[in-house]
Design an enzyme around this catalytic site. Structure first.
Site, PDB file in Angstrom:
ATOM      1  N   ASP A 149      47.991  55.646  31.526  1.00  0.00           N
ATOM      2  CA  ASP A 149      48.988  56.248  32.412  1.00  0.00           C
ATOM      3  C   ASP A 149      48.556  57.550  33.067  1.00  0.00           C
ATOM      4  O   ASP A 149      49.388  58.345  33.482  1.00  0.00           O
ATOM      5  CB  ASP A 149      50.270  56.496  31.606  1.00  0.00           C
ATOM      6  CG  ASP A 149      49.991  57.313  30.352  1.00  0.00           C
ATOM      7  OD1 ASP A 149      48.957  57.993  30.311  1.00  0.00           O
ATOM      8  OD2 ASP A 149      50.816  57.269  29.416  1.00  0.00           O
ATOM      9  N   ARG A 179      52.648  68.071  30.398  1.00  0.00           N
ATOM     10  CA  ARG A 179      53.106  68.831  31.565  1.00  0.00           C
ATOM     11  C   ARG A 179      54.603  69.157  31.490  1.00  0.00           C
ATOM     12  O   ARG A 179      55.021  70.238  31.872  1.00  0.00           O
ATOM     13  CB  ARG A 179      52.861  68.022  32.845  1.00  0.00           C
ATOM     14  CG  ARG A 179      51.512  68.277  33.480  1.00  0.00           C
ATOM     15  CD  ARG A 179      51.369  67.397  34.716  1.00  0.00           C
ATOM     16  NE  ARG A 179      50.337  67.857  35.624  1.00  0.00           N
ATOM     17  CZ  ARG A 179      49.031  67.767  35.394  1.00  0.00           C
ATOM     18  NH1 ARG A 179      48.594  67.248  34.264  1.00  0.00           N
ATOM     19  NH2 ARG A 179      48.155  68.208  36.290  1.00  0.00           N
ATOM     20  N   GLU A 199      53.452  60.563  33.671  1.00  0.00           N
ATOM     21  CA  GLU A 199      52.831  59.359  33.110  1.00  0.00           C
ATOM     22  C   GLU A 199      53.722  58.124  33.175  1.00  0.00           C
ATOM     23  O   GLU A 199      53.222  57.006  33.361  1.00  0.00           O
ATOM     24  CB  GLU A 199      52.388  59.610  31.668  1.00  0.00           C
ATOM     25  CG  GLU A 199      51.188  60.537  31.515  1.00  0.00           C
ATOM     26  CD  GLU A 199      51.544  62.020  31.576  1.00  0.00           C
ATOM     27  OE1 GLU A 199      52.751  62.353  31.678  1.00  0.00           O
ATOM     28  OE2 GLU A 199      50.626  62.859  31.523  1.00  0.00           O
ATOM     29  N   GLU A 222      46.133  48.899  27.767  1.00  0.00           N
ATOM     30  CA  GLU A 222      47.298  49.659  27.231  1.00  0.00           C
ATOM     31  C   GLU A 222      48.476  49.537  28.202  1.00  0.00           C
ATOM     32  O   GLU A 222      49.064  50.518  28.660  1.00  0.00           O
ATOM     33  CB  GLU A 222      46.958  51.130  26.965  1.00  0.00           C
ATOM     34  CG  GLU A 222      47.943  51.816  26.034  1.00  0.00           C
ATOM     35  CD  GLU A 222      47.640  53.296  25.791  1.00  0.00           C
ATOM     36  OE1 GLU A 222      48.065  54.136  26.590  1.00  0.00           O
ATOM     37  OE2 GLU A 222      46.966  53.592  24.785  1.00  0.00           O
ATOM     38  N   HIS A 249      49.796  69.450  25.017  1.00  0.00           N
ATOM     39  CA  HIS A 249      49.309  69.548  26.403  1.00  0.00           C
ATOM     40  C   HIS A 249      50.250  68.984  27.447  1.00  0.00           C
ATOM     41  O   HIS A 249      49.955  69.030  28.647  1.00  0.00           O
ATOM     42  CB  HIS A 249      47.969  68.829  26.535  1.00  0.00           C
ATOM     43  CG  HIS A 249      48.068  67.340  26.417  1.00  0.00           C
ATOM     44  ND1 HIS A 249      48.439  66.548  27.469  1.00  0.00           N
ATOM     45  CD2 HIS A 249      47.900  66.506  25.378  1.00  0.00           C
ATOM     46  CE1 HIS A 249      48.472  65.284  27.077  1.00  0.00           C
ATOM     47  NE2 HIS A 249      48.150  65.232  25.805  1.00  0.00           N
ATOM     48  N   HIS A 281      43.828  72.513  24.002  1.00  0.00           N
ATOM     49  CA  HIS A 281      43.471  71.810  25.237  1.00  0.00           C
ATOM     50  C   HIS A 281      42.944  72.837  26.245  1.00  0.00           C
ATOM     51  O   HIS A 281      43.365  73.996  26.221  1.00  0.00           O
ATOM     52  CB  HIS A 281      44.740  71.127  25.748  1.00  0.00           C
ATOM     53  CG  HIS A 281      44.518  70.086  26.799  1.00  0.00           C
ATOM     54  ND1 HIS A 281      44.208  70.406  28.095  1.00  0.00           N
ATOM     55  CD2 HIS A 281      44.583  68.733  26.749  1.00  0.00           C
ATOM     56  CE1 HIS A 281      44.090  69.283  28.802  1.00  0.00           C
ATOM     57  NE2 HIS A 281      44.314  68.258  28.009  1.00  0.00           N
TER      58      HIS A 281
HETATM   59  C1  UD1 Z   1      45.715  64.760  31.698  1.00  0.00           C
HETATM   60  C2  UD1 Z   1      46.633  63.567  32.060  1.00  0.00           C
HETATM   61  C3  UD1 Z   1      47.561  63.236  30.895  1.00  0.00           C
HETATM   62  C4  UD1 Z   1      46.773  63.030  29.613  1.00  0.00           C
HETATM   63  C5  UD1 Z   1      45.925  64.270  29.362  1.00  0.00           C
HETATM   64  C6  UD1 Z   1      45.092  64.087  28.125  1.00  0.00           C
HETATM   65  C7  UD1 Z   1      47.477  63.272  34.342  1.00  0.00           C
HETATM   66  C8  UD1 Z   1      48.435  63.706  35.358  1.00  0.00           C
HETATM   67  N1  UD1 Z   1      47.479  63.945  33.187  1.00  0.00           N
HETATM   68  O1  UD1 Z   1      46.513  65.915  31.593  1.00  0.00           O
HETATM   69  O2  UD1 Z   1      48.279  62.034  31.194  1.00  0.00           O
HETATM   70  O3  UD1 Z   1      47.681  62.826  28.553  1.00  0.00           O
HETATM   71  O4  UD1 Z   1      45.052  64.478  30.480  1.00  0.00           O
HETATM   72  O5  UD1 Z   1      44.512  65.274  27.699  1.00  0.00           O
HETATM   73  O6  UD1 Z   1      46.708  62.368  34.582  1.00  0.00           O
HETATM   74  N2  UD1 Z   1      40.399  71.245  31.989  1.00  0.00           N
HETATM   75  C9  UD1 Z   1      39.110  71.714  31.869  1.00  0.00           C
HETATM   76  N3  UD1 Z   1      38.174  70.888  31.283  1.00  0.00           N
HETATM   77  C10 UD1 Z   1      38.472  69.667  30.792  1.00  0.00           C
HETATM   78  C11 UD1 Z   1      39.797  69.197  30.909  1.00  0.00           C
HETATM   79  C12 UD1 Z   1      40.740  69.994  31.522  1.00  0.00           C
HETATM   80  O7  UD1 Z   1      38.804  72.824  32.255  1.00  0.00           O
HETATM   81  O8  UD1 Z   1      37.577  68.994  30.265  1.00  0.00           O
HETATM   82  C13 UD1 Z   1      41.423  72.116  32.645  1.00  0.00           C
HETATM   83  C14 UD1 Z   1      41.174  72.258  34.158  1.00  0.00           C
HETATM   84  O9  UD1 Z   1      41.581  73.536  34.539  1.00  0.00           O
HETATM   85  C15 UD1 Z   1      42.103  71.211  34.746  1.00  0.00           C
HETATM   86  C16 UD1 Z   1      43.286  71.328  33.793  1.00  0.00           C
HETATM   87  O10 UD1 Z   1      42.704  71.513  32.500  1.00  0.00           O
HETATM   88  O11 UD1 Z   1      42.432  71.495  36.081  1.00  0.00           O
HETATM   89  C17 UD1 Z   1      44.270  70.202  33.799  1.00  0.00           C
HETATM   90  O12 UD1 Z   1      43.661  68.931  33.674  1.00  0.00           O
HETATM   91  P1  UD1 Z   1      44.498  67.634  34.159  1.00  0.00           P
HETATM   92  O13 UD1 Z   1      43.667  66.434  33.922  1.00  0.00           O
HETATM   93  O14 UD1 Z   1      45.018  67.867  35.520  1.00  0.00           O
HETATM   94  O15 UD1 Z   1      45.766  67.627  33.224  1.00  0.00           O
HETATM   95  P2  UD1 Z   1      45.931  67.388  31.687  1.00  0.00           P
HETATM   96  O16 UD1 Z   1      47.049  68.261  31.243  1.00  0.00           O
HETATM   97  O17 UD1 Z   1      44.628  67.504  31.028  1.00  0.00           O
HETATM   98  N1  UDP Z   2      41.280  64.592  20.254  1.00  0.00           N
HETATM   99  C1  UDP Z   2      39.955  65.027  20.156  1.00  0.00           C
HETATM  100  N2  UDP Z   2      39.726  66.372  20.014  1.00  0.00           N
HETATM  101  C2  UDP Z   2      40.728  67.294  19.973  1.00  0.00           C
HETATM  102  C3  UDP Z   2      42.066  66.834  20.093  1.00  0.00           C
HETATM  103  C4  UDP Z   2      42.300  65.469  20.249  1.00  0.00           C
HETATM  104  O1  UDP Z   2      39.024  64.225  20.167  1.00  0.00           O
HETATM  105  O2  UDP Z   2      40.443  68.495  19.833  1.00  0.00           O
HETATM  106  C5  UDP Z   2      41.523  63.146  20.456  1.00  0.00           C
HETATM  107  C6  UDP Z   2      42.586  62.505  19.596  1.00  0.00           C
HETATM  108  O3  UDP Z   2      42.057  62.015  18.367  1.00  0.00           O
HETATM  109  C7  UDP Z   2      43.105  61.385  20.484  1.00  0.00           C
HETATM  110  C8  UDP Z   2      42.929  61.935  21.890  1.00  0.00           C
HETATM  111  O4  UDP Z   2      41.995  63.004  21.785  1.00  0.00           O
HETATM  112  O5  UDP Z   2      42.310  60.223  20.387  1.00  0.00           O
HETATM  113  C9  UDP Z   2      44.237  62.409  22.422  1.00  0.00           C
HETATM  114  O6  UDP Z   2      44.029  63.154  23.575  1.00  0.00           O
HETATM  115  P1  UDP Z   2      45.190  63.988  24.251  1.00  0.00           P
HETATM  116  O7  UDP Z   2      46.153  64.448  23.228  1.00  0.00           O
HETATM  117  O8  UDP Z   2      44.512  65.016  25.099  1.00  0.00           O
HETATM  118  O9  UDP Z   2      45.843  62.939  25.247  1.00  0.00           O
HETATM  119  P2  UDP Z   2      47.016  61.854  25.124  1.00  0.00           P
HETATM  120  O10 UDP Z   2      46.659  60.903  24.050  1.00  0.00           O
HETATM  121  O11 UDP Z   2      48.283  62.595  24.874  1.00  0.00           O
HETATM  122  O12 UDP Z   2      47.036  61.223  26.482  1.00  0.00           O
END
Ligand code: UD1
Ligand code: UDP
Length: 384
Positions: A97, A224, A133, A119, A222, A255
């Site tokens: 999602d 939104r 999502e 999924e 994490h 995160h």
């Molecule tokens: C995203 C997904 C969410 C998922 C989550 C898992 C969308 C809208 N959101 O949310 O569904 O559950 O990932 O974690 O698709 N950033 C870094 N490095 C990284 C990752 C993130 O710097 O490796 C920072 C950046 O500033 C980036 C921000 O985090 O712009 C947000 O990342 P984004 O993918 O937009 O949103 P998530 O909250 O991570």
């Molecule tokens: N996870 C990880 N390192 C961390 C925190 C989470 O590898 O420091 C793994 C966790 O075991 C799970 C996945 O990341 O498999 C979940 O990711 P996240 O919570 O970012 O996203 P969501 O599942 O909510 O989309």
């Protein structure tokens, strides 16, 4: 030979698609496997790619600091346009999602390439939670031709949306395939735990603190829809708990999203290392995270994937959300929704820490989400 393109971009998608990439590659006489990452996450994605030793064929490298939904959607859509024209896959597989998965599915649809949704069928039926999502997965469900539902309940959700039953396969969730791969590594390689101890130590947490029976609360967050007041409620509750339970350790791998870190600093201050039992650390690579999850007493999270993994490890999960698209473990009693309300979080964690009987009732090991063979079932579907 079928050309299968797998597209993913965030940490959880990578964890859940990695075993599927491996399974398709194992069957190289039947499939050409093409891996495209959008890198919606950069560092957190790379951690997973390194662990599972996956080298993407294509990397759209779209992440920008502080990106919004318009950035992600447009950059994935445009990146996929050119790539799909060049590669011309027979099928595009997307996961779950995220905005990566929906935008990639839409890009494939625009070139009339069939989409398989891994999924599929998770629903809260509430477009505000989780946001965005819930809409993402509903849109991907409309676009997809092949639906791989993790559980019978997710299949039922799809049937209610008039998806043709012959296009739905109940497979189990691929996260359990990934989890088993990692748990197996931990069990069969005793030296690994020494390595993981030192990885954790250099991340800022000494796991030997638990050797005298000390309890550990593992925290992640994490979502939104929790930004702002939700995160302030969560962090304030965690702060109170650290004060109420000085003998319990609280570990929070944060995160990388700046919107997650801001409220943490607002509640805990600029210097996050002032409390003796609260450990804020950088995101852990999957192996270390699973190792830490196995050592934990309670998991407090708003994550989707962790709701699926922790019950398998027999860990009670308190979910800091008002809704869940994963009600299976909720009905089984190992997961409980606590929202982001300060009092509710403090009370529920306290009850689990103080009341053994209550704790035991929630800590049954069970796995409603899969048996570790989901990827095999998915690959079988493409043999025909
Ligand atoms: C995203 C997904 C969410 C998922 C989550 C898992 C969308 C809208 N959101 O949310 O569904 O559950 O990932 O974690 O698709 N950033 C870094 N490095 C990284 C990752 C993130 O710097 O490796 C920072 C950046 O500033 C980036 C921000 O985090 O712009 C947000 O990342 P984004 O993918 O937009 O949103 P998530 O909250 O991570
Ligand atoms: N996870 C990880 N390192 C961390 C925190 C989470 O590898 O420091 C793994 C966790 O075991 C799970 C996945 O990341 O498999 C979940 O990711 P996240 O919570 O970012 O996203 P969501 O599942 O909510 O989309």
């Amino acid at each position: 030979m079928k050309k299968i393109m797998l597209v993913f971009g965030t940490r959880p998608e990578a964890i859940k698609m990695a075993p599927l990439v491996k399974e398709f590659k194992k069957n190289s006489s039947d499939f050409e496997t093409i891996v495209c990452v959008t890198a919606q996450h950069r560092e957190m994605l790379d951690q997973v790619l390194n662990l599972f030793e996956i080298t993407p064929d294509y990397d759209l490298n779209i992440m920008k600091q502080g990106q919004d939904l318009y950035d992600i959607t447009s950059r994935v859509l445009l990146g996929m346009r050119d790539l799909l024209s060049e590669v011309k896959p027979d099928v595009v597989l997307v996961h779950g999602d995220t905005t990566t998965s929906t935008a990639a599915a839409l890009a494939a649809f625009y070139q009339q390439i069939p989409v398989g949704h891994i999924e599929a069928g998770l629903r809260t039926h509430n477009l505000s939670s989780p946001w965005p999502e819930e809409l993402n997965r509903q849109i991907t469900g409309r676009i997809a031709t092949y639906h791989f539902a993790p559980t019978p309940l997710s299949k039922d959700n799809l049937l209610l949306e008039n998806i043709d039953e012959s296009n739905i396969t109940v497979t189990g969730n691929t996260v359990i395939d990934a989890l088993y791969l990692v748990v197996d590594k931990l069990k069969t390689n005793p030296i690994l735990s020494t390595d993981l101890k030192s990885i954790l130590y250099s991340s800022g947490y000494d796991i030997d603190r638990l050797s005298n029976g000390k309890k550990l609360v593992l925290i992640t967050g994490h979502r939104r829809e929790n930004f702002g007041d939700g995160f302030i409620g969560m962090c304030s509750a965690i702060k109170t708990l650290t004060e109420r339970y000085p003998d319990v350790d609280f570990v929070y791998p944060m995160h990388l999203n700046p919107n997650v870190r801001k409220p943490i600093h607002e509640v805990f201050g600029e210097d996050l290392n002032t409390l003796n039992n609260m450990f804020f650390i950088e995101p852990l690579e999957y192996l270390s995270f699973v190792y830490l999850m196995e050592k934990s007493t309670i998991v407090l999270t708003d994550s989707g994937g962790i709701q699926e993994e922790a019950p398998g490890l027999g860990k009670p999960v308190l979910v800091m959300r008002d809704t869940t698209e994963r009600p299976e473990a909720l009905s089984a009693g190992t997961v409980k929704l606590v929202g982001t309300d300060y009092d509710k979080i403090v009370n529920e964690v306290s009850q689990l820490l103080d009341n053994n009987e209550y704790y035991n009732s929630m800590s049954k090991a069970l796995n409603p989400y899969g048996d570790g063979l989901a990827c095999d079932r998915i690959v079988q579907q493409f043999r025909n």
